[in-house]
Write a protein that holds these residues in place. Sequence first.
Motif, PDB file in Angstrom:
ATOM      1  N   UNK A  51     -21.567  -9.068   8.930  1.00 40.55           N
ATOM      2  CA  UNK A  51     -22.006  -7.670   8.952  1.00 40.55           C
ATOM      3  C   UNK A  51     -22.223  -7.127   7.553  1.00 40.55           C
ATOM      4  N   UNK A  52     -22.453  -5.813   7.454  1.00 37.20           N
ATOM      5  CA  UNK A  52     -22.770  -5.196   6.166  1.00 37.20           C
ATOM      6  C   UNK A  52     -21.575  -5.146   5.216  1.00 37.20           C
ATOM      7  N   UNK A  53     -20.368  -5.333   5.722  1.00 40.32           N
ATOM      8  CA  UNK A  53     -19.169  -5.312   4.882  1.00 40.32           C
ATOM      9  C   UNK A  53     -18.686  -6.720   4.511  1.00 40.32           C
ATOM     10  N   UNK A  54     -19.509  -7.722   4.774  1.00 42.15           N
ATOM     11  CA  UNK A  54     -19.134  -9.118   4.546  1.00 42.15           C
ATOM     12  C   UNK A  54     -18.624  -9.326   3.119  1.00 42.15           C
ATOM     13  N   UNK A  55     -17.486 -10.029   3.012  1.00 42.50           N
ATOM     14  CA  UNK A  55     -16.909 -10.351   1.715  1.00 42.50           C
ATOM     15  C   UNK A  55     -15.840  -9.375   1.251  1.00 42.50           C
ATOM     16  N   UNK A  56     -15.769  -8.190   1.865  1.00 38.52           N
ATOM     17  CA  UNK A  56     -14.757  -7.225   1.451  1.00 38.52           C
ATOM     18  C   UNK A  56     -13.406  -7.584   2.049  1.00 38.52           C
ATOM     19  N   UNK A  57     -12.361  -7.286   1.280  1.00 41.47           N
ATOM     20  CA  UNK A  57     -11.008  -7.545   1.755  1.00 41.47           C
ATOM     21  C   UNK A  57     -10.297  -6.237   2.029  1.00 41.47           C
ATOM     22  N   UNK A  58      -9.368  -6.289   2.985  1.00 42.60           N
ATOM     23  CA  UNK A  58      -8.635  -5.091   3.340  1.00 42.60           C
ATOM     24  C   UNK A  58      -7.374  -5.423   4.105  1.00 42.60           C
ATOM     25  N   UNK A  59      -6.803  -4.382   4.709  1.00 46.21           N
ATOM     26  CA  UNK A  59      -5.560  -4.506   5.459  1.00 46.21           C
ATOM     27  C   UNK A  59      -5.753  -3.916   6.851  1.00 46.21           C
ATOM     28  N   UNK A  60      -5.262  -4.613   7.866  1.00 45.62           N
ATOM     29  CA  UNK A  60      -5.332  -4.093   9.229  1.00 45.62           C
ATOM     30  C   UNK A  60      -4.317  -2.962   9.351  1.00 45.62           C
ATOM     31  N   UNK A  61      -4.796  -1.793   9.795  1.00 45.90           N
ATOM     32  CA  UNK A  61      -3.904  -0.648   9.991  1.00 45.90           C
ATOM     33  C   UNK A  61      -3.401  -0.565  11.422  1.00 45.90           C
ATOM     34  N   UNK A  62      -4.317  -0.791  12.390  1.00 49.69           N
ATOM     35  CA  UNK A  62      -3.912  -0.629  13.786  1.00 49.69           C
ATOM     36  C   UNK A  62      -4.881  -1.347  14.715  1.00 49.69           C
ATOM     37  N   UNK A  63      -4.357  -1.730  15.877  1.00 50.24           N
ATOM     38  CA  UNK A  63      -5.201  -2.241  16.950  1.00 50.24           C
ATOM     39  C   UNK A  63      -5.740  -1.026  17.689  1.00 50.24           C
ATOM     40  N   UNK A  64      -7.022  -1.017  17.959  1.00 49.68           N
ATOM     41  CA  UNK A  64      -7.626   0.122  18.649  1.00 49.68           C
ATOM     42  C   UNK A  64      -7.693  -0.146  20.145  1.00 49.68           C
ATOM     43  N   UNK A  65      -7.650   0.942  20.950  1.00 47.36           N
ATOM     44  CA  UNK A  65      -7.694   0.755  22.398  1.00 47.36           C
ATOM     45  C   UNK A  65      -8.998   0.100  22.875  1.00 47.36           C
ATOM     46  N   UNK A  66     -10.058   0.275  22.114  1.00 49.94           N
ATOM     47  CA  UNK A  66     -11.322  -0.366  22.482  1.00 49.94           C
ATOM     48  C   UNK A  66     -11.139  -1.872  22.438  1.00 49.94           C
ATOM     49  N   UNK A  67     -11.837  -2.570  23.303  1.00 46.31           N
ATOM     50  CA  UNK A  67     -11.690  -4.018  23.421  1.00 46.31           C
ATOM     51  C   UNK A  67     -12.037  -4.741  22.120  1.00 46.31           C
ATOM     52  N   UNK A  68     -11.070  -5.531  21.609  1.00 46.97           N
ATOM     53  CA  UNK A  68     -11.272  -6.389  20.441  1.00 46.97           C
ATOM     54  C   UNK A  68     -11.716  -5.636  19.186  1.00 46.97           C
ATOM     55  N   UNK A  69     -11.096  -4.490  18.901  1.00 47.95           N
ATOM     56  CA  UNK A  69     -11.431  -3.740  17.692  1.00 47.95           C
ATOM     57  C   UNK A  69     -10.150  -3.384  16.955  1.00 47.95           C
ATOM     58  N   UNK A  70     -10.264  -3.338  15.623  1.00 47.99           N
ATOM     59  CA  UNK A  70      -9.131  -2.965  14.786  1.00 47.99           C
ATOM     60  C   UNK A  70      -9.587  -1.958  13.743  1.00 47.99           C
ATOM     61  N   UNK A  71      -8.626  -1.168  13.273  1.00 51.06           N
ATOM     62  CA  UNK A  71      -8.899  -0.239  12.178  1.00 51.06           C
ATOM     63  C   UNK A  71      -8.390  -0.907  10.912  1.00 51.06           C
ATOM     64  N   UNK A  72      -9.269  -0.980   9.898  1.00 48.95           N
ATOM     65  CA  UNK A  72      -8.869  -1.629   8.653  1.00 48.95           C
ATOM     66  C   UNK A  72      -9.036  -0.670   7.482  1.00 48.95           C
ATOM     67  N   UNK A  73      -8.232  -0.886   6.446  1.00 47.96           N
ATOM     68  CA  UNK A  73      -8.298  -0.116   5.217  1.00 47.96           C
ATOM     69  C   UNK A  73      -8.985  -0.993   4.177  1.00 47.96           C
ATOM     70  N   UNK A  74     -10.128  -0.501   3.653  1.00 46.90           N
ATOM     71  CA  UNK A  74     -10.892  -1.240   2.647  1.00 46.90           C
ATOM     72  C   UNK A  74     -10.807  -0.537   1.303  1.00 46.90           C
ATOM     73  N   UNK A  75     -10.795  -1.318   0.244  1.00 47.01           N
ATOM     74  CA  UNK A  75     -10.859  -0.774  -1.112  1.00 47.01           C
ATOM     75  C   UNK A  75     -12.290  -0.992  -1.578  1.00 47.01           C
ATOM     76  N   UNK A  76     -13.063   0.108  -1.644  1.00 44.70           N
ATOM     77  CA  UNK A  76     -14.489   0.007  -1.938  1.00 44.70           C
ATOM     78  C   UNK A  76     -14.842   0.989  -3.045  1.00 44.70           C
ATOM     79  N   UNK A  77     -15.327   0.478  -4.157  1.00 43.79           N
ATOM     80  CA  UNK A  77     -15.751   1.292  -5.300  1.00 43.79           C
ATOM     81  C   UNK A  77     -14.651   2.251  -5.758  1.00 43.79           C
TER      82      UNK A  77
END
Length: 182
Positions: free
Chosen positions: A136-162
């Motif tokens: 996807x458009x964020x390919x290569x960025x690293x971050x931390x998983x914050x939470x599992x979302x109720x939506x199927x197979x989705x997670x909220x992540x924290x990215x360090x960008x610029x």
Amino acid sequence: MTPQNKTAMKSPPDRDWFCLRTQNKREHIAAAMLDKIETVEVFCPRISQFKKTRNGKKRYIEALFPGYIFARFNFANQYRRIIHTQGVTYLVEQGGKGAIPDKIIEELKISLPEQGVIEAPDTSCLPGAEIEVISGSLKGLQGTVLALLPANKRVEILLHLLGNEITVAVSTDHIHLASEKD
């Protein structure tokens, strides 16, 4: 010959469990070939887990004990046939003892789900996991998983960008653990 003697001759002789070494990644072939032998019982526990591929993550089913399967057979009568079965390399022994106690195999069978496949969780989706976006458009960025979302197979992540921290919701198919290397 009396009917009782015929029955005694047809009953299977004593059978023991043995561990068999198989060719790499061919446990399922060896198990299928051994399963065709009428008096042989085969046990090949498996695990379903995610692996990184070029196209993202994919769930694979593999042997729980890579390169090994268990078979119950009469050693004296069937050893040669078992050893020469496609996919089987040799019988595992230690100190001249190859038989495995029935109790150990039964406990293994009991610990597995009904279908015989353990479903390993996707460790890249657990909160706190250090991840890398792999598509996807964020390919290569690293971050931390914050939470599992109720939506199927989705997670909220924290990215360090610029120099900023942003939270983004992404599909679990688009991330993998940052420690995993190609």
